[in-house]
Structure formats: structure tokens, C-alpha cells
Design an enzyme around this catalytic site. Structure first.
Site, PDB file in Angstrom:
ATOM      1  N   CYS A   1     -36.311  70.709   1.788  1.00 48.82           N
ATOM      2  CA  CYS A   1     -36.061  71.583   0.644  1.00 48.82           C
ATOM      3  C   CYS A   1     -34.602  72.034   0.584  1.00 48.82           C
ATOM      4  O   CYS A   1     -33.698  71.212   0.624  1.00 48.82           O
ATOM      5  CB  CYS A   1     -37.029  72.764   0.668  1.00 48.82           C
ATOM      6  SG  CYS A   1     -37.187  73.585  -0.938  1.00 48.82           S
TER       7      CYS A   1
ATOM      8  N   GLU B   1     -42.371  67.469   0.968  1.00 45.73           N
ATOM      9  CA  GLU B   1     -42.756  68.731   1.607  1.00 45.73           C
ATOM     10  C   GLU B   1     -44.068  69.216   0.997  1.00 45.73           C
ATOM     11  O   GLU B   1     -44.311  69.061  -0.206  1.00 45.73           O
ATOM     12  CB  GLU B   1     -41.651  69.765   1.353  1.00 45.73           C
ATOM     13  CG  GLU B   1     -41.956  71.164   1.851  1.00 45.73           C
ATOM     14  CD  GLU B   1     -40.952  72.183   1.328  1.00 45.73           C
ATOM     15  OE1 GLU B   1     -40.779  73.220   1.994  1.00 45.73           O
ATOM     16  OE2 GLU B   1     -40.358  71.961   0.247  1.00 45.73           O
TER      17      GLU B   1
ATOM     18  N   LYS C   1     -38.786  72.549   9.868  1.00 48.20           N
ATOM     19  CA  LYS C   1     -37.714  73.119   9.051  1.00 48.20           C
ATOM     20  C   LYS C   1     -36.989  74.231   9.806  1.00 48.20           C
ATOM     21  O   LYS C   1     -37.612  75.158  10.322  1.00 48.20           O
ATOM     22  CB  LYS C   1     -38.300  73.665   7.746  1.00 48.20           C
ATOM     23  CG  LYS C   1     -37.274  74.174   6.751  1.00 48.20           C
ATOM     24  CD  LYS C   1     -37.973  74.615   5.466  1.00 48.20           C
ATOM     25  CE  LYS C   1     -36.971  75.094   4.434  1.00 48.20           C
ATOM     26  NZ  LYS C   1     -37.639  75.537   3.187  1.00 48.20           N
TER      27      LYS C   1
END
Length: 559
Positions: free
Chosen positions: A433, A321, A382
């Protein structure tokens, strides 16, 4: 029975239990009662309050990086003993104390963005223990209470992981058990089942402690002059529950060792790039360029070592990321740098990049499939941006009250589709994440042959949060029977086998290139097929126990 010879039933109880006055059962004045309550630490009493705090600290020690994993059920046992026999309101307070003692140290990495945010978040998380403690106090009145109280832990995590703003499912009990005999249970019922069994062992340990105390009390209460054949019998009867509770806990632990965790599959050679972040001192734009350049350089280095025969040729590569905070669609230099590195290594690369949303009003956190021939193609956005970090609820109000929120000039967009994408010879399921903490998001992409976690932990480096995230990935590997590739900008990057074994692991704040041949699997686990059903069933079981206990208590009061 020996207990029946006691002249006053209240004499068998601890301080403050069943005796309204200071002595002889005489009513105390309101002022004396208040002073007595203060000396005992309020209604809970200082011994129980301290026991609840010890419970929270024990659970914290079970989590990475300390990893004293047996202390998780011990902490549950201590909290259960503190709460059991108390009123629901007192149980709620004791559980909040335990929650604060747990969340403040386990979330210490949040202090990097401000001590106020760390403490506030920790106490908000501890507030979810209020109904948990009340529920345990009520459900512990029923026969079989270790089962019902364990189910309440699942219910607490269900709510905490969903409400508000999509929830914050960090530091669940299951995430302390990612390399223990309980880990294989994840392939049957996911993280909720592991939480339930961890709490169940804790409840059984509390049950054993209660049985041992009763046996000791029965021996001490033996009437003077009783016959040698009669006196020991009550104590021996009390030891039977002790043995049963310990045997049940041992059975749960032993059962996990019998669950198979297959780790075979079609071999695919993969590479994970950790380019690292630059030292402080650069301006903001310089930092962004340096991070991208680090990952470009590491990929060129990988390509050179492959040509030299020092490393096997990977079939796919994963960047972390934020490997490029420069939008490659809008920044020609960024596009050319990424494209050159991908062409050099000659295989598809999953690139983590920040891009503008199509309307230009928000930012998208993307994982982009970058092909050496056709360039950027499929991508994942995301779906769980971090509230107060990547987007700001109540923006108009909060920016006036807290100037720090000016650092979030634009909100991150929320993705709307799963991260299952084709990457070279494999179908990968991408999460970004802290999405790895969410059961639904990971289960949704487990349809892929490989799981990928792209993350940027630079802000939280050398705290407890990166190792805790790796622990979650290890549990997910077993839960879904998939190899997991964890790519982090500054660490910890890792390659995890489908049985949870660590095949490779980086240090923090160093460049690292990991190349491994890993098994690609397509078989679905029972956990995949059951989905969220075990979590909802266990939560309903706990809630049902609380309602049954409350109904029974009301019925008894009416008789």
C-alpha cells in the site's frame, strides 16, 4: 543609473513597503496601521495572500488525476514571488496558505473516512510549509537564491516524510513529475532530486519574473530628456538575468531527456490479479468471504485460459493486499480456497492476507509466497502500518474521545524485515500500500529483480488517491530500474516497465487479469548506490543557506 533620479527610494516600492505612514513617510498611528493592515490582508497583504493560494492550487492541478504537470514549478514560482522580500514570519503564513490550498484538494480522497479527518490531516500537512515559507523568505536574500530555495523544498519533504509516526510523504513535488522530462533524474538521485529540480525550475521562473519586472521598472524610471543612447541601457542590463534564468530552466528540462532509462532484461511472464470487491449489502463476514472468493475465481479463470491457449502461462502471480481478510493459517476454508487456486494455476502466487500475530494480540498485513506444491512459505509483514487507520497511537485516550476509533479493535503489528523474497523464477521486493511513498522502504527491497506493490484502494476508489499511487509506482520504476507490478483489490492495478511506461492498467471496480512478459533487471541505478545521501545533502544545503542569510543580515545590522 535611472533609479538614482528618484527623489525617494520608497517611491519605487509597492504598497506598504518601506513606508510606515499612509503618505509622505509620516508615521501612522497604531490604530491606522492596524486598519491599513486589515485592508491589505494582514502583514502579507491580500495580493500576496491570494498569490500564495493560487500557488497551492496550481501545484494541486499538477497531480493526478488532472496531471497538468508543468503547473508544479509554476506553483513553486508563485509561492516564491509571494514570499520573496517578506519577513520570515510573513513568509511562513503565506506558505501555510499555499499549503492549505494544495493539500485540501490533493488529499480529497481522505474524505471517504470522514471530512473531519480529511481537513485535519490537510492542515497538519500544510503546517510543514510554515518553516518552508520562513526559510524561503530568508534564503531569497542571497545571490543564487533559486538554488537555495529549491533545496528547502527537499528539507521540508524530508521532515514531513519522517515525523511524526514515521511521517506522511504523500504529495511530494516529485510525485507530480512521473511522466515528464524530469522523471529520468530519479535514476540519479531518487525522488528528492526530482523534487529539487522541480522546485529549481520554479525558482528560476520566479527569478525571470523578478528580472522582467526590474527591466520594466528601469524603463519607466528613465529620466525625462535623457539621451537616446543612455536611457535603454539599464533595462537591457536587467534583461540579462531574465535570459539566464530561462536558459537555466531550459537546461534542466533538456538534461532530463538525455538521461538513459534502460528497459531491457531477462524476460519473465507475470500475472496480476484484481478480483474486485463485492457490492454493499453483505454483512462483514460475507464481505471478507466475497473478496477472497473473487480472487480465487479470477485465478481459476486465468488457469482455464492458459489451458485453452488464450493466455501465455505465467511464471508467477501477484494478488493484492487484503485479498484474504480471513487468516488462512487459522481458517481451513480460506486455506483450502487459496491452495486450490494456486495449485490450479500451477505457479507461485504472492497472496495478500491478514493474519494474527504470533502472540494473537495484533494483526499482521502479510504478503505470503504460496507455492503450488509446498503451500505457504516465506512472507513479508508491512512495516509502515497507517497511524489512526491500522493502529491507534494514544489508544486509551483517543477511544474515549472519538468513538469512530472503536473500528480499530486491534493494532496492526509492524514488520521488522524487508520484503525481498523468492517468487518462482524471480526475486521480488514487496511493499504494501502506501509504503510505496517511502524512499527507504522501496530502496531496501529494490535488491529484488522485480518490485511489487500490493494495495487495497477500495475505500478510496474513484478519488485522486489511486492514480496518485500509480504515479508514485511509475517514479519508483525509473528510480530503481525495475519492472513494478501493482496489484489492487478494486483498482488501479498496473504493470510498469523499468523506464516508467505503463504496460497494462486496469479500470476501477472491475475484475481484471493482466498477463505480460516483462524484463527482469539486476543492475543497480546510481540512485540505489547513493541511497539517502542526495536528500540529506540537499536539505543541508537549504538549511545552510538560511543560516548564512541570517548571519549576513545580522552582520549588516551591526555595521
Amino acid at each position: 543609473m535611472a533609479q538614482e533620479t528618484l527623489p525617494d527610494r520608497s517611491a519605487a516600492k509597492g504598497p506598504g513597503e518601506g513606508r510606515p505612514g499612509a503618505s509622505g513617510g509620516e508615521p501612522a498611528s497604531p490604530r491606522a496601521a492596524r486598519l491599513s493592515g486589515l485592508r491589505r490582508g494582514g502583514r502579507a497583504g491580500w495580493p500576496r495572500t491570494l498569490l500564495a493560494a493560487a500557488a497551492g492550487l496550481a501545484m494541486w492541478l499538477a497531480f493526478p488525476p488532472i496531471d497538468l504537470t508543468p503547473l508544479a514549478p509554476v506553483g513553486v514560482a508563485l509561492l516564491t514571488l509571494a514570499v520573496r522580500g517578506r519577513a520570515a514570519r510573513t513568509g511562513a503564513w503565506l506558505a501555510f496558505v499555499a499549503g492549505a490550498a494544495f493539500f485540501i484538494p490533493v488529499l480529497e480522497g481522505i474524505s471517504r473516512i470522514g471530512p473531519d479527518g480529511w481537513i485535519i490531516l490537510s492542515l497538519v500537512q500544510a503546517a510543514y510549509f510554515l518553516p518552508l515559507g520562513a526559510g524561503i523568505a530568508v534564503a531569497a536574500r542571497l545571490p543564487g537564491w533559486p538554488v537555495w530555495t529549491a533545496a528547502l523544498w527537499v528539507a521540508e519533504e524530508l521532515i514531513r516524510g519522517r515525523v511524526p509516526f514515521g511521517g506522511f510523504p504523500w504529495a511530494r513535488l516529485a510525485f507530480s513529475q512521473t511522466a515528464t522530462p524530469l522523471t529520468p533524474y530519479a535514476s540519479y538521485g531518487g525522488a528528492p532530486l526530482v523534487t529539487f529540480l522541480t522546485a529549481l525550475i520554479g525558482g528560476l521562473l520566479a527569478c525571470a519574473a523578478v528580472a522582467a519586472h526590474r527591466a520594466h521598472r528601469a524603463r519607466r524610471a528613465r529620466p525625462a530628456g535623457s539621451g537616446a543612447d543612455d536611457a535603454p541601457r539599464p533595462a537591457w542590463r536587467a534583461l540579462a538575468p531574465l535570459a539566464a534564468c530561462l536558459a537555466a530552466a531550459a537546461a534542466v528540462v533538456g538534461g532530463g531527456t538525455l538521461i538513459p532509462t534502460p528497459a531491457s532484461g531477462r524476460p519473465v511472464t507475470v500475472a496480476v490479479i484484481q478480483g474486485n470487491v463485492p457490492r454493499l449489502g453483505l454483512d462483514f463476514l460475507g464481505q471478507r468471504k466475497a473478496v477472497l472468493n473473487n480472487h480465487v475465481a479470477a485465478t481459476h479463470e486465468l488457469a482455464a485460459k492458459v489451458r485453452a491457449g488464450e493466455l501465455p502461462r505465467p511464471e508467477l502471480v501477484v494478488w493484492p493486499e487484503n485479498a484474504s481478510d480471513l487468516d488462512p493459517y487459522a481458517e481451513p476454508d480460506a486455506y483450502n480456497a487459496i491452495d486450490g487456486a494456486v495449485k490450479d494455476v500451477g505457479v507461485p502466487v504472492l497472496v495478500g492476507a491478514l493474519t494474527d500475530s504470533p502472540d494473537g494480540e495484533k494483526v499482521e498485513n502479510r504478503g505470503i509466497v504460496w507455492d503450488p506444491r509446498s503451500g505457504p512459505g516465506d512472507y513479508y509483514v508491512k512495516r509502515h502500518p497507517v497511524p489512526f487507520g491500522e493502529y491507534l497511537p494514544f489508544r486509551d485516550l483517543l477511544t474515549k474521545l472519538i468513538t469512530r476509533f472503536e473500528r480499530i479493535p486491534r493494532d496492526f503489528a509492524k514488520g521488522t524485515r524487508s520484503g525481498v523474497m523468492r517468487l518462482g523464477p524471480a526475486t521480488v521486493g514487496d511493499v504494501i500500500c502506501f509504503e510505496v511513498a517511502y524512499d527507504k522502504e522501496v530502496r531496501d527491497v529494490a535488491r529484488g529483480d522485480l518490485l511489487v506493490v500490493q494495495t487495497n484502494n477500495a475505500t478510496y476508489g474513484r478519488t485522486s488517491l489511486p492514480p496518485q499511487q500509480i504515479a508514485m509506482s511509475r517514479l519508483r520504476a525509473v528510480e530503481h530500474g525495475r519492472t513494478i507490478l501493482v496489484a489492487a483489490t478494486s483498482g488501479i492495478s498496473a504493470i510498469v516497465a523499468p523506464d516508467g511506461r505503463m504496460l497494462d492498467e486496469s479500470r476501477e471496480f472491475v475484475p481484471d487479469v493482466q498477463v505480460r512478459t516483462v524484463p527482469v533487471r539486476t543492475q543497480r541505478t546510481l540512485s540505489d548506490r547513493l541511497g539517502a545521501a542526495p536528500e540529506w545533502a540537499l536539505a543541508a544545503l537549504g538549511l545552510g543557506a538560511v543560516l548564512a542569510a541570517a548571519w549576513t543580515a545580522r552582520k549588516n545590522e551591526g555595521n
